[in-house]
Design a protein around this motif. Structure first.
Motif, PDB file in Angstrom:
ATOM      1  N   LEU A  54      38.497  42.710  35.688  1.00  0.00           N
ATOM      2  CA  LEU A  54      37.173  42.993  36.232  1.00  0.00           C
ATOM      3  C   LEU A  54      37.193  42.921  37.761  1.00  0.00           C
ATOM      4  O   LEU A  54      36.573  43.731  38.448  1.00  0.00           O
ATOM      5  N   SER A  55      37.925  41.965  38.300  1.00  0.00           N
ATOM      6  CA  SER A  55      37.964  41.786  39.751  1.00  0.00           C
ATOM      7  C   SER A  55      38.800  42.851  40.449  1.00  0.00           C
ATOM      8  O   SER A  55      38.530  43.204  41.595  1.00  0.00           O
ATOM      9  N   GLN A  56      39.788  43.396  39.768  1.00  0.00           N
ATOM     10  CA  GLN A  56      40.721  44.296  40.435  1.00  0.00           C
ATOM     11  C   GLN A  56      40.521  45.773  40.099  1.00  0.00           C
ATOM     12  O   GLN A  56      40.970  46.633  40.862  1.00  0.00           O
ATOM     13  N   HIS A  57      39.861  46.079  39.014  1.00  0.00           N
ATOM     14  CA  HIS A  57      39.806  47.465  38.554  1.00  0.00           C
ATOM     15  C   HIS A  57      38.389  48.019  38.401  1.00  0.00           C
ATOM     16  O   HIS A  57      38.229  49.127  37.908  1.00  0.00           O
ATOM     17  N   TYR A  58      37.383  47.251  38.803  1.00  0.00           N
ATOM     18  CA  TYR A  58      35.992  47.719  38.724  1.00  0.00           C
ATOM     19  C   TYR A  58      35.396  47.786  40.120  1.00  0.00           C
ATOM     20  O   TYR A  58      35.509  46.839  40.910  1.00  0.00           O
ATOM     21  N   ASN A  59      34.751  48.907  40.414  1.00  0.00           N
ATOM     22  CA  ASN A  59      33.999  49.079  41.646  1.00  0.00           C
ATOM     23  C   ASN A  59      32.517  49.050  41.299  1.00  0.00           C
ATOM     24  O   ASN A  59      32.037  49.882  40.520  1.00  0.00           O
ATOM     25  N   ILE A  60      31.789  48.101  41.842  1.00  0.00           N
ATOM     26  CA  ILE A  60      30.356  47.943  41.543  1.00  0.00           C
ATOM     27  C   ILE A  60      29.568  48.807  42.513  1.00  0.00           C
ATOM     28  O   ILE A  60      29.637  48.618  43.731  1.00  0.00           O
ATOM     29  N   THR A  61      28.816  49.767  41.981  1.00  0.00           N
ATOM     30  CA  THR A  61      28.129  50.758  42.821  1.00  0.00           C
ATOM     31  C   THR A  61      26.659  50.443  43.044  1.00  0.00           C
ATOM     32  O   THR A  61      26.023  51.061  43.902  1.00  0.00           O
ATOM     33  N   SER A  62      26.081  49.530  42.274  1.00  0.00           N
ATOM     34  CA  SER A  62      24.729  49.036  42.567  1.00  0.00           C
ATOM     35  C   SER A  62      24.586  47.626  42.017  1.00  0.00           C
ATOM     36  O   SER A  62      25.215  47.261  41.023  1.00  0.00           O
ATOM     37  N   LYS A  63      23.756  46.838  42.695  1.00  0.00           N
ATOM     38  CA  LYS A  63      23.568  45.430  42.374  1.00  0.00           C
ATOM     39  C   LYS A  63      24.884  44.668  42.535  1.00  0.00           C
ATOM     40  O   LYS A  63      25.792  45.156  43.225  1.00  0.00           O
ATOM     41  N   ASN A  64      25.015  43.491  41.930  1.00  0.00           N
ATOM     42  CA  ASN A  64      26.115  42.605  42.313  1.00  0.00           C
ATOM     43  C   ASN A  64      26.840  42.014  41.120  1.00  0.00           C
ATOM     44  O   ASN A  64      26.225  41.707  40.089  1.00  0.00           O
ATOM     45  N   LEU A  65      28.134  41.813  41.295  1.00  0.00           N
ATOM     46  CA  LEU A  65      28.964  41.128  40.316  1.00  0.00           C
ATOM     47  C   LEU A  65      29.767  40.053  41.033  1.00  0.00           C
ATOM     48  O   LEU A  65      30.472  40.334  42.001  1.00  0.00           O
ATOM     49  N   TRP A  66      29.647  38.805  40.562  1.00  0.00           N
ATOM     50  CA  TRP A  66      30.464  37.694  41.048  1.00  0.00           C
ATOM     51  C   TRP A  66      31.414  37.292  39.935  1.00  0.00           C
ATOM     52  O   TRP A  66      31.026  37.235  38.756  1.00  0.00           O
ATOM     53  N   ILE A  67      32.652  36.992  40.304  1.00  0.00           N
ATOM     54  CA  ILE A  67      33.677  36.670  39.314  1.00  0.00           C
ATOM     55  C   ILE A  67      34.430  35.419  39.737  1.00  0.00           C
ATOM     56  O   ILE A  67      34.910  35.329  40.874  1.00  0.00           O
ATOM     57  N   VAL A  68      34.535  34.475  38.817  1.00  0.00           N
ATOM     58  CA  VAL A  68      35.459  33.350  38.956  1.00  0.00           C
ATOM     59  C   VAL A  68      36.543  33.584  37.899  1.00  0.00           C
ATOM     60  O   VAL A  68      36.324  33.334  36.719  1.00  0.00           O
ATOM     61  N   PRO A  69      37.716  34.084  38.294  1.00  0.00           N
ATOM     62  CA  PRO A  69      38.687  34.502  37.279  1.00  0.00           C
ATOM     63  C   PRO A  69      39.465  33.366  36.631  1.00  0.00           C
ATOM     64  O   PRO A  69      39.958  33.521  35.509  1.00  0.00           O
ATOM     65  N   ASN A  70      39.611  32.244  37.313  1.00  0.00           N
ATOM     66  CA  ASN A  70      40.540  31.203  36.838  1.00  0.00           C
ATOM     67  C   ASN A  70      40.010  29.805  37.161  1.00  0.00           C
ATOM     68  O   ASN A  70      40.610  29.064  37.934  1.00  0.00           O
ATOM     69  N   LEU A  71      38.896  29.448  36.552  1.00  0.00           N
ATOM     70  CA  LEU A  71      38.207  28.211  36.913  1.00  0.00           C
ATOM     71  C   LEU A  71      39.108  26.986  36.762  1.00  0.00           C
ATOM     72  O   LEU A  71      39.183  26.145  37.653  1.00  0.00           O
ATOM     73  N   ASN A  72      39.796  26.863  35.649  1.00  0.00           N
ATOM     74  CA  ASN A  72      40.606  25.678  35.346  1.00  0.00           C
ATOM     75  C   ASN A  72      42.073  25.996  35.613  1.00  0.00           C
ATOM     76  O   ASN A  72      42.894  26.095  34.698  1.00  0.00           O
ATOM     77  N   ARG A  73      42.421  26.138  36.880  1.00  0.00           N
ATOM     78  CA  ARG A  73      43.717  26.687  37.265  1.00  0.00           C
ATOM     79  C   ARG A  73      44.882  25.809  36.804  1.00  0.00           C
ATOM     80  O   ARG A  73      45.902  26.322  36.331  1.00  0.00           O
ATOM     81  N   ASP A  74      44.761  24.514  36.930  1.00  0.00           N
ATOM     82  CA  ASP A  74      45.863  23.632  36.523  1.00  0.00           C
ATOM     83  C   ASP A  74      46.145  23.749  35.030  1.00  0.00           C
ATOM     84  O   ASP A  74      47.305  23.756  34.604  1.00  0.00           O
ATOM     85  N   SER A  75      45.106  23.858  34.226  1.00  0.00           N
ATOM     86  CA  SER A  75      45.290  23.970  32.775  1.00  0.00           C
ATOM     87  C   SER A  75      45.814  25.340  32.382  1.00  0.00           C
ATOM     88  O   SER A  75      46.574  25.465  31.409  1.00  0.00           O
ATOM     89  N   ILE A  76      45.445  26.381  33.126  1.00  0.00           N
ATOM     90  CA  ILE A  76      45.974  27.717  32.857  1.00  0.00           C
ATOM     91  C   ILE A  76      47.491  27.725  33.028  1.00  0.00           C
ATOM     92  O   ILE A  76      48.219  28.271  32.199  1.00  0.00           O
ATOM     93  N   LEU A  77      47.979  27.106  34.095  1.00  0.00           N
ATOM     94  CA  LEU A  77      49.420  27.091  34.345  1.00  0.00           C
ATOM     95  C   LEU A  77      50.181  26.439  33.197  1.00  0.00           C
ATOM     96  O   LEU A  77      51.310  26.827  32.887  1.00  0.00           O
ATOM     97  N   GLN A  78      49.573  25.439  32.570  1.00  0.00           N
ATOM     98  CA  GLN A  78      50.249  24.743  31.481  1.00  0.00           C
ATOM     99  C   GLN A  78      49.845  25.269  30.104  1.00  0.00           C
ATOM    100  O   GLN A  78      50.282  24.732  29.081  1.00  0.00           O
ATOM    101  N   ASN A  79      48.999  26.299  30.077  1.00  0.00           N
ATOM    102  CA  ASN A  79      48.537  26.891  28.818  1.00  0.00           C
ATOM    103  C   ASN A  79      47.930  25.831  27.903  1.00  0.00           C
ATOM    104  O   ASN A  79      48.144  25.832  26.689  1.00  0.00           O
ATOM    105  N   GLU A  80      47.157  24.933  28.485  1.00  0.00           N
ATOM    106  CA  GLU A  80      46.504  23.844  27.749  1.00  0.00           C
ATOM    107  C   GLU A  80      44.992  24.006  27.863  1.00  0.00           C
ATOM    108  O   GLU A  80      44.477  24.467  28.882  1.00  0.00           O
ATOM    109  N   ARG A  81      44.277  23.577  26.839  1.00  0.00           N
ATOM    110  CA  ARG A  81      42.809  23.658  26.864  1.00  0.00           C
ATOM    111  C   ARG A  81      42.257  22.960  28.096  1.00  0.00           C
ATOM    112  O   ARG A  81      41.456  23.530  28.835  1.00  0.00           O
ATOM    113  N   GLY A  82      42.680  21.743  28.333  1.00  0.00           N
ATOM    114  CA  GLY A  82      42.252  21.001  29.512  1.00  0.00           C
ATOM    115  C   GLY A  82      43.164  19.816  29.738  1.00  0.00           C
ATOM    116  O   GLY A  82      43.127  18.858  28.960  1.00  0.00           O
TER     117      GLY A  82
END
Length: 429
Positions: A54-82
Motif C-alpha cells: 500500500l505504501s509503495q504501489h498506491y498513489n492517492i489522488t484525493s483525500k488522505n492515506l496514512w500507513i504504519v507498515p511495521n508497528l511491532n518491528r522487533d517481533s516482526i524480525l523474530q517472526n513472533e507474535r510479541g
C-alpha cells in the motif's frame, strides 16, 4: 547506526515518530484520512506486507492515506507474535518499564490525531470464521476471513460511526472476488464492552472508546500463500477507501499472480550513501563489505527493510524474511569522492552516478581518475593494483565474487589512498 526508508514519490512524507514509521500520502482537498496499521503481531505477515505494498504501489489522488507498515518491528524480525508480550493487549494500560510503551504511546497519539477519520488494523487469524461449528478450522472461535468490529455503532455525529453497516458492505464486496468458495468473509462483532475483556485491551477498542471508527481485517493463516492473504487485505482496504471517498491509482493489477511478483521484489539497500546492494536474488552471505566501524547509514527502498547487527555481522531483513548477511571490512570513508564516474559500456562512454547500477551486454571499462584506485571485485589482475582502463567481460569474472546467485552482478569499488570512496554495481545481461 541509522536506519532510514527512502521512497521516491513527491506526494509522500515519511515520519519516524520515536520508533513508529508513519507514511503519509496526502492531498490538499480534504482532512478525511484512513489510517492503516500493519505488523502489531510479528507473526502475521499478511498484514505488514499488505501495508508495505500500500505504501509503495498506491498513489492517492484525493483525500488522505496514512500507513504504519511495521508497528511491532522487533517481533516482526523474530517472526513472533510479541517478544515482549501481546502488544495488542496493552492499549488500556501499560507499565512504564514495558519495552513496548514508547510504540504504544506513539500509535495512540497518531490514532487520536484530528485528521484520522477511520482506522484499519491488519491481522492474520486462525482458521475460517463460521457462525456455526463446522470443525476445528471452520467455527465461531476462528478469526480468519473476518471484518472485526467491537460494537455496532459509535456516536450519532460520527460520519463513519455505523461500524456494522460498513463492515457488512466491505465483506459483501470482498465476497464477490473470492479465490475459492471457502475463503468467504463475514463480520465478527466481539461486542467488546460486554463480552470480551481481552478485546477491551486492544487497539481498535481504544480507538472506538475515543469515538474513532476502527476495524480489524483478519485474513486466514490457513490460506495457502502470502499473496492470497495480501490479496484479501488489499481488497478490504480498497473497499474502505471507496466508502471514505478516497481515490487512488495503483501500478499493478490486483490479482494473486501480480502480488506474488511484487512480494518477491525486495528492492535495494544503500549503505552510507556510497554502497548499493540489489537485494533481489542476492547471495545468503556477502563478505568484505566496506563500511564504517560505527554510525552507518542504512537506507532501504522497501518499507519493511531492517538491519540487525549481531556479533559483527549485519543481518538484512525484509519483514520477517532474512535476505542476506553482511560481513564487514571496516574502512575510513573518504569525504571527497566524485558524484559520478565515466564508464565505457559496450563501446559507449557514459557517466554513472555513485552507488548505482549499470547494465552491460558485452564488456565495460572504467576510465581512470587521478588519485583514485579501482578494484573490480571478482576480476583478477596480478600485475595491477588499479583496475581502471581494463576491458572486462563476463567470462573474466569469478562467480564466487558475484553478489547475486546467478553470477551476473559484481561490485566496482573506488578508493582514495587508503580510504573507501564509493561503489558501482555492474550487471551482465
Amino acid at each position: 547506526m541509522k536506519h532510514i526508508l527512502t521512497l521516491c514519490f513527491l506526494s509522500f512524507s515519511i515520519l519516524f515518530a520515536s520508533n513508529v514509521q508513519l507514511i503519509k500520502k496526502e492531498n490538499p482537498d480534504s482532512n478525511t484520512t484512513l489510517l492503516v496499521i500493519g505488523g502489531i503481531h510479528g507473526n502475521e505477515p499478511g498484514g505488514y506486507f499488505t501495508a508495505s505494498i500500500l505504501s509503495q504501489h498506491y498513489n492517492i489522488t484525493s483525500k488522505n492515506l496514512w500507513i504504519v507498515p511495521n508497528l511491532n518491528r522487533d517481533s516482526i524480525l523474530q517472526n513472533e507474535r510479541g517478544i515482549y508480550g501481546d502488544m495488542n493487549r496493552k492499549f488500556l494500560s501499560i507499565k512504564n518499564n514495558d519495552p513496548d510503551k514508547t510504540i504504544v504511546d506513539e500509535i495512540k497519539k497518531i490514532i487520536l490525531e484530528p485528521k484520522v477519520s477511520l482506522v484499519v488494523n491488519l491481522h492474520d487469524g486462525h482458521g475460517f470464521y463460521r457462525k456455526k461449528n463446522q470443525g476445528s478450522i471452520f467455527n465461531p472461535n476462528a478469526w480468519g476471513q473476518t471484518c472485526v468490529i467491537d460494537q455496532c455503532q459509535l456516536k450519532q455525529n460520527q460520519i463513519f460511526g455505523n461500524l456494522n453497516d460498513i463492515a457488512l458492505n466491505v465483506k459483501n464486496n470482498i465476497n464477490q472476488r473470492l479465490l475459492a468458495k471457502h475463503h468467504k468473509f463475514d463480520v465478527k462483532n466481539t461486542q467488546t464492552k460486554y463480552d470480551d475483556e481481552q478485546m477491551q485491551l486492544s487497539l481498535t477498542y481504544f480507538a472506538v472508546t475515543h469515538n474513532k471508527p476502527a476495524f480489524a481485517i483478519e485474513t486466514s493463516k490457513n490460506l495457502s500463500s502470502l499473496s492470497q492473504k495480501v490479496f484479501y487485505q488489499l481488497l478490504a482496504i480498497e473497499e474502505y477507501m471507496k466508502i471514505m471517498g478516497i481515490t487512488y491509482k495503483r501500478d499493478f493489477t490486483l490479482n494473486e499472480k501480480e502480488l506474488a511478483k511484487i512480494l518477491k521484489n525486495y528492492g535495494t539497500l544503500t549503505i552510507n550513501h556510497n554502497f548499493l546492494l540489489d537485494l533481489n536474488n542476492i547471495k545468503k552471505i556477502l563478505r568484505f563489505i566496506p563500511i564504517k566501524s560505527a554510525s552507518n547509514d542504512f537506507k532501504f527502498s522497501h518499507s519493511l527493510g531492517e538491519i540487525k547487527e549481531s556479533k559483527g555481522v549485519y543481518k538484512v531483513y525484509i519483514g520477517n524474511k532474512l535476505i542476506t548477511k553482511l560481513k564487514p571490512q571496516y574502512f575510513k570513508i573518504s569525504s571527497n569522492c566524485p558524484e559520478s564516474f565515466i564508464v565505457e559500456v559496450d563501446g559507449k562512454q557514459i557517466p554513472i552516478e555513485k552507488a548505482s547500477k549499470f547494465f552491460v551486454h558485452d564488456d565495460f571499462k572504467v576510465l581512470g581518475i587521478k588519485g583514485y584506485r579501482v578494484n573490480i571485485i571478482g576480476y583478477s589482475s596480478p600485475h595491477k593494483t588499479d583496475e581502471s582502463g581494463l576491458v572486462i567481460r563476463k567470462k573474466d569474472m569469478n562467480k564466487l565474487y558475484s553478489i547475486d546467485k546467478n553470477g551476473s552482478i559484481y561490485r566496482i569499488e573506488f578508493y582514495k589512498e587508503d580510504k573507501f570512496c564509493t561503489m558501482l554495481l555492474v550487471q551482465f545481461k
